[in-house]
Design a protein around this motif. Structure first.
Motif, PDB file in Angstrom:
ATOM      1  N   GLN A   4      20.499   3.509  33.862  1.00 52.64           N
ATOM      2  CA  GLN A   4      19.801   4.711  34.025  1.00 52.64           C
ATOM      3  C   GLN A   4      18.692   5.345  33.072  1.00 52.64           C
ATOM      4  N   LYS A   5      19.302   5.352  31.796  1.00 52.19           N
ATOM      5  CA  LYS A   5      18.242   5.823  30.866  1.00 52.19           C
ATOM      6  C   LYS A   5      16.841   5.217  30.744  1.00 52.19           C
ATOM      7  N   HIS A   6      16.819   3.693  31.403  1.00 48.20           N
ATOM      8  CA  HIS A   6      15.527   3.160  31.666  1.00 48.20           C
ATOM      9  C   HIS A   6      14.863   3.087  32.939  1.00 48.20           C
ATOM     10  N   THR A   7      15.813   4.200  33.950  1.00 44.83           N
ATOM     11  CA  THR A   7      15.215   4.164  35.075  1.00 44.83           C
ATOM     12  C   THR A   7      14.671   5.549  35.474  1.00 44.83           C
ATOM     13  N   ASN A   8      14.509   6.539  34.419  1.00 41.50           N
ATOM     14  CA  ASN A   8      14.095   7.800  34.611  1.00 41.50           C
ATOM     15  C   ASN A   8      15.480   8.537  35.427  1.00 41.50           C
ATOM     16  N   GLY A   9      16.728   8.088  35.212  1.00 39.72           N
ATOM     17  CA  GLY A   9      17.703   8.736  35.922  1.00 39.72           C
ATOM     18  C   GLY A   9      18.094   8.114  37.375  1.00 39.72           C
ATOM     19  N   ALA A  10      17.170   7.306  37.969  1.00 42.13           N
ATOM     20  CA  ALA A  10      17.199   6.528  39.388  1.00 42.13           C
ATOM     21  C   ALA A  10      18.456   5.956  39.255  1.00 42.13           C
ATOM     22  N   ARG A  11      19.352   6.166  40.234  1.00 41.77           N
ATOM     23  CA  ARG A  11      20.927   5.466  40.436  1.00 41.77           C
ATOM     24  C   ARG A  11      20.696   4.315  41.274  1.00 41.77           C
ATOM     25  N   GLU A  12      19.701   4.494  42.157  1.00 45.62           N
ATOM     26  CA  GLU A  12      19.422   3.335  43.386  1.00 45.62           C
ATOM     27  C   GLU A  12      17.911   3.130  43.664  1.00 45.62           C
ATOM     28  N   LEU A  13      17.527   2.122  44.232  1.00 45.86           N
ATOM     29  CA  LEU A  13      16.332   1.731  44.661  1.00 45.86           C
ATOM     30  C   LEU A  13      16.677   1.058  46.209  1.00 45.86           C
ATOM     31  N   THR A  14      15.723   0.970  47.145  1.00 47.91           N
ATOM     32  CA  THR A  14      15.585   0.631  48.289  1.00 47.91           C
ATOM     33  C   THR A  14      14.416  -0.588  48.242  1.00 47.91           C
ATOM     34  N   SER A  15      14.959  -2.056  48.393  1.00 47.50           N
ATOM     35  CA  SER A  15      14.349  -2.991  48.200  1.00 47.50           C
ATOM     36  C   SER A  15      14.105  -3.896  49.631  1.00 47.50           C
TER      37      SER A  15
ATOM     38  N   LEU B 120      13.830  -2.460  32.082  1.00 44.89           N
ATOM     39  CA  LEU B 120      15.007  -3.068  32.181  1.00 44.89           C
ATOM     40  C   LEU B 120      14.929  -4.585  32.308  1.00 44.89           C
ATOM     41  N   ARG B 121      13.567  -5.181  32.167  1.00 48.01           N
ATOM     42  CA  ARG B 121      13.413  -6.616  31.874  1.00 48.01           C
ATOM     43  C   ARG B 121      14.410  -7.141  30.840  1.00 48.01           C
ATOM     44  N   THR B 122      14.138  -6.516  29.683  1.00 46.28           N
ATOM     45  CA  THR B 122      14.898  -7.305  28.388  1.00 46.28           C
ATOM     46  C   THR B 122      16.349  -6.961  28.738  1.00 46.28           C
ATOM     47  N   HIS B 123      17.061  -6.187  29.588  1.00 44.56           N
ATOM     48  CA  HIS B 123      18.535  -5.999  29.964  1.00 44.56           C
ATOM     49  C   HIS B 123      18.483  -6.964  31.222  1.00 44.56           C
ATOM     50  N   LEU B 124      18.001  -7.490  31.882  1.00 44.62           N
ATOM     51  CA  LEU B 124      18.131  -8.279  32.771  1.00 44.62           C
ATOM     52  C   LEU B 124      17.810  -9.646  32.489  1.00 44.62           C
ATOM     53  N   ARG B 125      17.112 -10.117  31.741  1.00 44.56           N
ATOM     54  CA  ARG B 125      16.596 -11.540  31.341  1.00 44.56           C
ATOM     55  C   ARG B 125      16.635 -11.729  29.916  1.00 44.56           C
ATOM     56  N   ASP B 126      17.121 -12.856  29.518  1.00 45.33           N
ATOM     57  CA  ASP B 126      17.113 -13.389  28.151  1.00 45.33           C
ATOM     58  C   ASP B 126      15.630 -13.721  27.637  1.00 45.33           C
ATOM     59  N   GLU B 127      15.654 -14.202  26.520  1.00 44.27           N
ATOM     60  CA  GLU B 127      14.468 -14.651  25.824  1.00 44.27           C
ATOM     61  C   GLU B 127      13.494 -15.645  26.604  1.00 44.27           C
ATOM     62  N   ASN B 128      14.284 -16.626  27.182  1.00 50.53           N
ATOM     63  CA  ASN B 128      13.902 -17.650  28.194  1.00 50.53           C
ATOM     64  C   ASN B 128      13.446 -17.391  29.616  1.00 50.53           C
ATOM     65  N   GLY B 129      13.565 -16.028  30.075  1.00 52.16           N
ATOM     66  CA  GLY B 129      13.290 -15.470  31.468  1.00 52.16           C
ATOM     67  C   GLY B 129      14.506 -15.885  32.334  1.00 52.16           C
TER      68      GLY B 129
END
Length: 113
Positions: free
Chosen positions: A12-23, A42-51
């Motif tokens: 949430q510190k990377h989402t401006n406090g957003a707890r959810e989203l609709t996709s 969030l990209r670096t938290h979700l994916r490694d250096e190889n993507g």
């Protein structure tokens, strides 16, 4: 189609406090791309250096691990609820210097406890 995505407190510190989203993503790869587009930090938290999706990031669909539903091949259904859960691990060393197991990935603990 609408999927509710719940994000962990740690993100949430990377989402401006957003707890959810609709996709409207059809599957996991699309969802990850949408999360990264909505919250670029969030990209670096979700994916490694190889993507690749980091192995400690887990996705649950309606409280079931997506790996048992087909992982990237699973097609989301309208109304699905997706939980994004980062695994949390810590070392076992209590002497202020981690040299072991779950933190660094060593096969066995080398602590002198």
């Amino acid at each position: 189609m609408s999927v509710r995505v719940l994000l962990p407190n740690a993100f949430q510190k990377h989402t401006n406090g957003a707890r959810e989203l609709t996709s409207s993503a059809a599957n996991l790869p699309g969802l990850i791309t949408e999360i990264e587009t909505t919250f670029p930090a969030l990209r670096t938290h979700l994916r490694d250096e190889n993507g690749e999706v980091r192995r400690f990031i887990n996705f649950y669909v309606n409280e079931e691990d997506i790996r048992f539903l087909g992982n990237e091949k699973y097609n989301f259904q309208d109304g699905d609820e997706v939980l994004v859960i980062p695994s949390i691990a810590g070392g076992c060393c209590t002497k202020g210097e981690c040299r072991c197991c779950s933190y660094c990935g060593a096969e066995e603990c080398r602590c002198d406890l």
